[in-house]
Scaffold this motif. Structure first.
Motif, mmCIF file in Angstrom:
data_model
loop_
_atom_site.group_PDB
_atom_site.id
_atom_site.type_symbol
_atom_site.label_atom_id
_atom_site.label_comp_id
_atom_site.label_asym_id
_atom_site.label_seq_id
_atom_site.Cartn_x
_atom_site.Cartn_y
_atom_site.Cartn_z
ATOM 1 N N MET A 12 22.441 -52.088 -30.939
ATOM 2 C CA MET A 12 21.600 -51.215 -30.105
ATOM 3 C C MET A 12 20.187 -51.775 -29.963
ATOM 4 S SD MET A 12 22.771 -47.710 -32.015
ATOM 5 C CE MET A 12 22.537 -48.416 -33.619
ATOM 6 N N THR A 13 19.544 -51.482 -28.831
ATOM 7 C CA THR A 13 18.126 -51.809 -28.658
ATOM 8 C C THR A 13 17.364 -50.514 -28.393
ATOM 9 O OG1 THR A 13 18.529 -52.204 -26.326
ATOM 10 C CG2 THR A 13 18.464 -54.143 -27.731
ATOM 11 N N HIS A 14 16.109 -50.479 -28.875
ATOM 12 C CA HIS A 14 15.252 -49.297 -28.659
ATOM 13 C C HIS A 14 13.815 -49.693 -28.981
ATOM 14 C CE1 HIS A 14 15.125 -48.638 -33.079
ATOM 15 N NE2 HIS A 14 16.364 -49.108 -33.041
ATOM 16 N N THR A 15 12.907 -48.705 -28.926
ATOM 17 C CA THR A 15 11.491 -49.026 -29.170
ATOM 18 C C THR A 15 10.934 -48.232 -30.356
ATOM 19 O OG1 THR A 15 10.918 -47.341 -27.552
ATOM 20 C CG2 THR A 15 10.962 -49.615 -26.765
ATOM 21 N N HIS A 16 11.818 -47.769 -31.233
ATOM 22 C CA HIS A 16 11.351 -46.864 -32.298
ATOM 23 C C HIS A 16 11.111 -47.535 -33.646
ATOM 24 C CE1 HIS A 16 12.248 -43.824 -29.345
ATOM 25 N NE2 HIS A 16 13.485 -44.288 -29.260
ATOM 26 N N GLY A 17 11.263 -48.864 -33.711
ATOM 27 C CA GLY A 17 11.014 -49.562 -34.976
ATOM 28 C C GLY A 17 12.214 -49.521 -35.908
ATOM 29 N N VAL A 18 12.112 -50.290 -37.008
ATOM 30 C CA VAL A 18 13.227 -50.330 -37.958
ATOM 31 C C VAL A 18 13.210 -49.068 -38.826
ATOM 32 C CG1 VAL A 18 13.252 -52.863 -38.004
ATOM 33 C CG2 VAL A 18 11.979 -51.610 -39.751
ATOM 34 N N ASP A 19 14.341 -48.735 -39.417
ATOM 35 C CA ASP A 19 14.477 -47.558 -40.288
ATOM 36 C C ASP A 19 14.112 -46.263 -39.582
ATOM 37 O OD1 ASP A 19 15.297 -49.078 -42.438
ATOM 38 O OD2 ASP A 19 13.275 -49.267 -43.289
ATOM 39 N N ASN A 20 14.321 -46.203 -38.279
ATOM 40 C CA ASN A 20 13.936 -44.990 -37.555
ATOM 41 C C ASN A 20 14.977 -43.886 -37.782
ATOM 42 O OD1 ASN A 20 14.355 -43.378 -34.780
ATOM 43 N ND2 ASN A 20 12.196 -43.750 -35.197
ATOM 44 N N SER A 21 14.488 -42.719 -38.219
ATOM 45 C CA SER A 21 15.445 -41.675 -38.628
ATOM 46 C C SER A 21 16.249 -41.137 -37.447
ATOM 47 C CB SER A 21 14.744 -40.554 -39.398
ATOM 48 O OG SER A 21 13.773 -39.986 -38.589
ATOM 49 N N GLU A 22 15.647 -41.062 -36.255
ATOM 50 C CA GLU A 22 16.406 -40.525 -35.105
ATOM 51 C C GLU A 22 17.556 -41.463 -34.710
ATOM 52 O OE1 GLU A 22 14.586 -38.644 -31.434
ATOM 53 O OE2 GLU A 22 12.829 -39.371 -32.546
ATOM 54 N N MET A 61 15.685 -55.667 -36.695
ATOM 55 C CA MET A 61 14.426 -56.396 -36.595
ATOM 56 C C MET A 61 13.616 -55.857 -35.425
ATOM 57 S SD MET A 61 15.425 -60.123 -34.984
ATOM 58 C CE MET A 61 16.170 -60.826 -36.418
ATOM 59 N N GLU A 62 12.276 -55.843 -35.634
ATOM 60 C CA GLU A 62 11.390 -55.472 -34.534
ATOM 61 C C GLU A 62 10.757 -56.752 -34.031
ATOM 62 O OE1 GLU A 62 8.487 -51.830 -33.528
ATOM 63 O OE2 GLU A 62 7.857 -53.019 -35.258
ATOM 64 N N ILE A 63 10.811 -56.967 -32.717
ATOM 65 C CA ILE A 63 10.308 -58.230 -32.155
ATOM 66 C C ILE A 63 9.491 -57.971 -30.901
ATOM 67 C CG2 ILE A 63 12.301 -59.561 -32.992
ATOM 68 C CD1 ILE A 63 13.408 -59.498 -30.109
ATOM 69 N N GLU A 64 8.720 -58.975 -30.559
ATOM 70 C CA GLU A 64 8.073 -59.015 -29.245
ATOM 71 C C GLU A 64 9.009 -59.880 -28.417
ATOM 72 O OE1 GLU A 64 5.429 -57.502 -27.051
ATOM 73 O OE2 GLU A 64 4.619 -57.539 -29.120
ATOM 74 N N GLU A 65 9.689 -59.294 -27.443
ATOM 75 C CA GLU A 65 10.694 -60.050 -26.687
ATOM 76 C C GLU A 65 10.040 -61.225 -25.962
ATOM 77 O OE1 GLU A 65 13.890 -57.751 -24.424
ATOM 78 O OE2 GLU A 65 13.036 -58.985 -22.829
ATOM 79 N N THR A 101 13.134 -53.081 -30.775
ATOM 80 C CA THR A 101 13.905 -53.114 -32.031
ATOM 81 C C THR A 101 15.370 -53.359 -31.715
ATOM 82 O OG1 THR A 101 12.386 -51.452 -32.882
ATOM 83 C CG2 THR A 101 14.350 -51.894 -34.203
ATOM 84 N N LEU A 102 15.943 -54.275 -32.471
ATOM 85 C CA LEU A 102 17.379 -54.546 -32.359
ATOM 86 C C LEU A 102 17.988 -54.005 -33.651
ATOM 87 C CD1 LEU A 102 19.635 -55.969 -30.785
ATOM 88 C CD2 LEU A 102 18.878 -58.129 -31.761
ATOM 89 N N SER A 103 18.907 -53.063 -33.515
ATOM 90 C CA SER A 103 19.544 -52.445 -34.694
ATOM 91 C C SER A 103 21.041 -52.667 -34.629
ATOM 92 C CB SER A 103 19.304 -50.928 -34.724
ATOM 93 O OG SER A 103 17.938 -50.627 -34.807
ATOM 94 N N VAL A 104 21.606 -53.184 -35.705
ATOM 95 C CA VAL A 104 23.052 -53.307 -35.802
ATOM 96 C C VAL A 104 23.474 -52.430 -36.976
ATOM 97 C CG1 VAL A 104 25.020 -54.867 -36.061
ATOM 98 C CG2 VAL A 104 22.918 -55.690 -34.964
ATOM 99 N N ILE A 105 24.263 -51.412 -36.679
ATOM 100 C CA ILE A 105 24.716 -50.488 -37.732
ATOM 101 C C ILE A 105 26.236 -50.429 -37.670
ATOM 102 C CG2 ILE A 105 24.463 -48.176 -38.730
ATOM 103 C CD1 ILE A 105 21.797 -47.876 -37.435
ATOM 104 N N LYS A 116 20.466 -46.301 -44.725
ATOM 105 C CA LYS A 116 20.466 -47.240 -45.858
ATOM 106 C C LYS A 116 20.773 -46.473 -47.138
ATOM 107 C CE LYS A 116 16.542 -49.417 -45.718
ATOM 108 N NZ LYS A 116 15.395 -50.287 -45.791
ATOM 109 N N GLY A 117 21.696 -46.973 -47.900
ATOM 110 C CA GLY A 117 22.019 -46.313 -49.166
ATOM 111 C C GLY A 117 23.049 -45.217 -49.005
ATOM 112 N N GLN A 118 23.464 -44.934 -47.765
ATOM 113 C CA GLN A 118 24.450 -43.869 -47.570
ATOM 114 C C GLN A 118 25.833 -44.426 -47.275
ATOM 115 O OE1 GLN A 118 22.537 -41.335 -44.554
ATOM 116 N NE2 GLN A 118 22.002 -40.042 -46.284
#
Ligand code: F6R
Ligand code: MG
Ligand code: MG
Length: 364
Positions: A58-68, A115-119, A4-8, A106-108
């Motif tokens: 950030m990159t991680h393996t927890h999927g999109v919208d992951n609360s942690e 996005m979640e991808i297969e690299e 997962t690639l997350s840009v916040i 989201k919404g805060q």
């Protein structure tokens, strides 16, 4: 491995006014994300800035919208807000709209594109970040990249792009979404995304494989808060090469600056000017709007980069054109089309002025 690639991102205080980002906030963000990397929550990260916005890639393996992951980013913004408050930066904590985190940013207030991808064997991505504009700013470039053969010749001559792309469009006022298959439904698509203050392209998918090609942030902060609290200064992730447009096709729309909303007081139109990160410090009339591009190759989640994509003389003409467009619009002062239509402005005195003068209006 699913990655997962997350840009916040969030504006948690400007230096000076709403123009730039104080280095102490970036250092605090770095420290928070380094801790998260050490704990194993994220694989890698890059902290950057665009105007007065602090950006966490950030990159991680927890999927999109992951609360942690979202909570960690929220806490990192909270921590940097403490620094911003000490320095009495302008609008310290302005995008953290609630006091307590509740599961998902989201919404805060903070903007998020994920996005979640297969690299793939080689996975080039470009993260676009803009300041002094709104989420609809990506509509025209995303349409050009994935729908316009005059921009992306790959749509015509590359066999793995020839089937076209799917565009997921969000109605940011009514919270509804619809998907268009292009090229067949291109004219229908344009009816909506040509009106970017209401309809934003949220994501794009390859019709060849169904894989996600692009993901943008579509928050409209002014609506989230029910009052003006800052612009949504959007971000967008785009994958490139292979079944996706080439890096050069992904950057090409920005060589023709277009006009977006969000300049001065979120109430003016201005050109979106592509610049190097060091030039994303909008000081003229709090603008004009800027876009930066951070390019990475992903290597098992490692962010190999960034390459500062607009730090290239080939964008000098675009910058000059953008500046000329800015001069032309500024000449209109408080008049449209520089100023936004009355009901689109983020600051307005209309209700008070109308109330005061109501009794003087006569029928004609
Ligand atoms: C903020 C922005 C600025 C502000 C303006 C007034 O991103 O674009 O143009 O709207 O500087 O700011 P305040 O109301 O904070 O004094
Ligand atoms: Mg600001
Ligand atoms: Mg900003």
């Amino acid at each position: 491995m699913k990655l997962t690639l997350s840009v916040i991102k969030a504006d948690i205080g400007g230096w000076v006014g709403h123009c730039g980002m104080h280095p102490d906030l970036m250092a605090d963000g770095e420290a928070s994300l380094a801790k998260a990397k050490k704990s194993g929550l994220i694989i890698d990260y890059h902290v950057t800035k665009c105007g007065d916005d602090l950006q966490f890639i950030m990159t991680h393996t927890h999927g999109v919208d992951n609360s942690e992951v979202h909570e960690m980013a929220w806490n990192a913004f909270k921590s940097a807000t403490v620094v911003a408050k000490k320095l009495k930066l302008h609008g310290a904590g302005q995008d953290l709209l609630v006091d307590a985190f509740s599961g998902n940013v989201k919404g805060q207030g903070p903007g998020v594109a994920e996005m979640e991808i297969e690299e793939r064997e080689a996975e080039p991505v470009v993260v676009f970040m803009a300041d002094k504009t709104a989420s609809g700013a990506w509509n025209l470039p995303l349409y050009s990249i994935f729908g316009d053969p005059f921009n992306s010749i790959g749509l015509v001559i590359s066999s793995n792009m020839h089937k076209g792309f799917k565009f997921e469009v969000h109605d940011v006022k009514e919270s509804k979404k619809i998907t268009f298959d292009c090229p067949e439904e291109m004219y229908d698509l344009l009816v909506f995304i040509g009106s970017p203050s209401r309809y934003s392209v949220k994501a794009v998918y390859s019709r060849e494989t169904g894989e996600i090609a692009a993901s943008s942030s579509t928050q409209k902060l002014s609506m989230l808060a029910g009052r003006y609290v800052g612009k949504d200064d959007p971000v967008c992730i785009v994958r490139a090469q292979g079944i996706f447009p080439a890096v050069g096709e992904v950057l090409e729309p920005f060589a023709r600056p277009h006009i977006v909303e969000g300049w001065m007081r979120g109430s003016h139109h201005g050109p979106l000017i592509p610049v190097a990160v060091r030039e994303a410090v909008p000081t003229r009339f709090d603008g004009p709007p800027r876009v930066i591009g951070a390019g990475f190759q992903l290597a098992n989640g490692r962010l190999v980069g960034p390459l500062d994509m607009f730090d290239d003389i080939a964008f000098n003409n675009a910058r000059q054109q953008g500046l000329d467009m800015a001069d032309m619009l500024r000449r209109h002062g408080p008049f449209e089309p520089h100023r936004l239509p009355l009901d689109e402005m983020e600051y307005t005195t209309l209700p008070q002025v109308m109330k005061k003068l109501q009794h003087r209006f006569e029928s004609i």
